[in-house]
Design an enzyme around this catalytic site. Sequence first.
Site, PDB file in Angstrom:
ATOM      1  N   HIS A 133       3.502   0.464  -6.191  1.00 45.84           N
ATOM      2  CA  HIS A 133       3.170   1.698  -5.627  1.00 45.84           C
ATOM      3  C   HIS A 133       1.833   1.289  -4.995  1.00 45.84           C
ATOM      4  CE1 HIS A 133       4.270   3.546  -9.641  1.00 45.84           C
ATOM      5  NE2 HIS A 133       5.948   3.808  -8.875  1.00 45.84           N
ATOM      6  N   GLU A 159       2.150   9.107   0.431  1.00 45.69           N
ATOM      7  CA  GLU A 159       2.194   7.681   1.136  1.00 45.69           C
ATOM      8  C   GLU A 159       2.793   7.886   2.707  1.00 45.69           C
ATOM      9  OE1 GLU A 159       4.172   5.678  -3.273  1.00 45.69           O
ATOM     10  OE2 GLU A 159       5.089   8.254  -1.866  1.00 45.69           O
ATOM     11  N   ARG A 208      12.547   4.213 -16.793  1.00 48.35           N
ATOM     12  CA  ARG A 208      12.511   2.253 -17.017  1.00 48.35           C
ATOM     13  C   ARG A 208      11.240   2.211 -17.969  1.00 48.35           C
ATOM     14  NH1 ARG A 208      10.147   1.342 -11.041  1.00 48.35           N
ATOM     15  NH2 ARG A 208      10.374   3.944 -10.882  1.00 48.35           N
ATOM     16  N   ARG A 250       9.380   3.215   3.919  1.00 42.93           N
ATOM     17  CA  ARG A 250       8.900   2.447   2.577  1.00 42.93           C
ATOM     18  C   ARG A 250       8.994   1.748   1.694  1.00 42.93           C
ATOM     19  NH1 ARG A 250       9.345   4.459  -3.713  1.00 42.93           N
ATOM     20  NH2 ARG A 250       8.070   2.866  -4.111  1.00 42.93           N
ATOM     21  N   ASN A 307      11.210   8.297   3.080  1.00 42.61           N
ATOM     22  CA  ASN A 307      10.940   7.022   1.756  1.00 42.61           C
ATOM     23  C   ASN A 307      12.488   7.030   1.587  1.00 42.61           C
ATOM     24  OD1 ASN A 307      10.907   6.189  -0.646  1.00 42.61           O
ATOM     25  ND2 ASN A 307       9.072   7.916  -0.929  1.00 42.61           N
TER      26      ASN A 307
END
Length: 392
Positions: free
Chosen positions: A179, A377, A239, A91, A8
Amino acid sequence: MQHILTLNSGSSSIKFALFEEDAVLVETVHGQIEGLGRNAPHLEAKLRGAPLADERLDAASAADHEAALGVVLEVLQRAVGRTEVDAVGHRVVHGGLAFTRPIVVNDDVLNDLQKLIPLAPLHQPHNLSGVRAAHRAFPGAMQVACFDTAFHRSHPWVNDTYALPREFYDQGVRRYGFHGLSYEYVVSRLKEIAPLDEKGRVVVMHLGNGASMCAIRDGQSIGSSMGFTALDGLPMGTRCGQLDPGVVLYLLEEKRMTAEAVTDLLYNHSGLKGLSGLSQDMRELEAAGTPEARQAIDYFVDRIRRELGAMAAILSGIDAVVFCGGIGEYAWRIRERVCQGFEWLGIALDESRNRASHSLISSDQSRVRVRVVNTDEEMMIARHAARLLKQS
């Protein structure tokens, strides 16, 4: 026995995990290198849950993703000896319209993914750098891209479009959601621990440095707080989250900011960091206690609560709520504040369960089950890579 490495790759970090598969997938090594390209990058790794490495690296050894992969190789050799890697799972944040499921990466796929960089400028370039570096480091391994947008391609049209002229939708301007690997893993866990919830109406909150929410019915995504890019929806670490597009026009036209400067502002200097003037780390904000830190947390909680009401409308009611991600899994005060006042929706927390971060934190009287799930993940990526290995 097959070995699958997952990567990732972020702008200044690379997370990695090594899995062995015989009858089942088992994670053997898990770690990350933070501070790529900086003066004092940091390596942390565990072997079957026990500490393996926790050390500062010299800048040259982690100058970029390719150099960092050299460090990862050294860690793997230290942990399990010289091991042949059969597949590397990556990812990749944005799959656009074309990539709706994990895929083996070749040159054509890599070129197509390169074209999606404008849709995810904070993530996509670094994801693809990791793919290229892994291809050079493991030339005989299958490279598998797993997309954060793929899980949301089941959205109904009304939750997938913007009120723009139709040709923009046809050209790919739509709500992609992100996500997805985390949400997919959470759904798989619910299938194991709470099958009735997995088949029902669930709102999952992935709350971390990146934050979003997803409305899920019968295991399928039907609504997401994130949209065309990973800027939309909830405020995040750096963000902005939901923003009137007129603000962007104002910054461009009246403040004479360049598009590059606006991009940098919205991606890197907004959210919790921008509101607090202090940090993007929720732990630091809770400890700071300054008025600005409190207001940043207030805004974060308020936007989650607004989105929870919207998700309830999308689903026509809620059977379960799931918190995941770094904040969702560990910040009990945030969970408590999010759920307060939602008794009308059937949500009632058990205070002691919530403070202890139990897997089920709702009270026995709550009509809506509220759960905490440790998302994974890396495991989701490894499962996809293992499946494609079997098919090859």
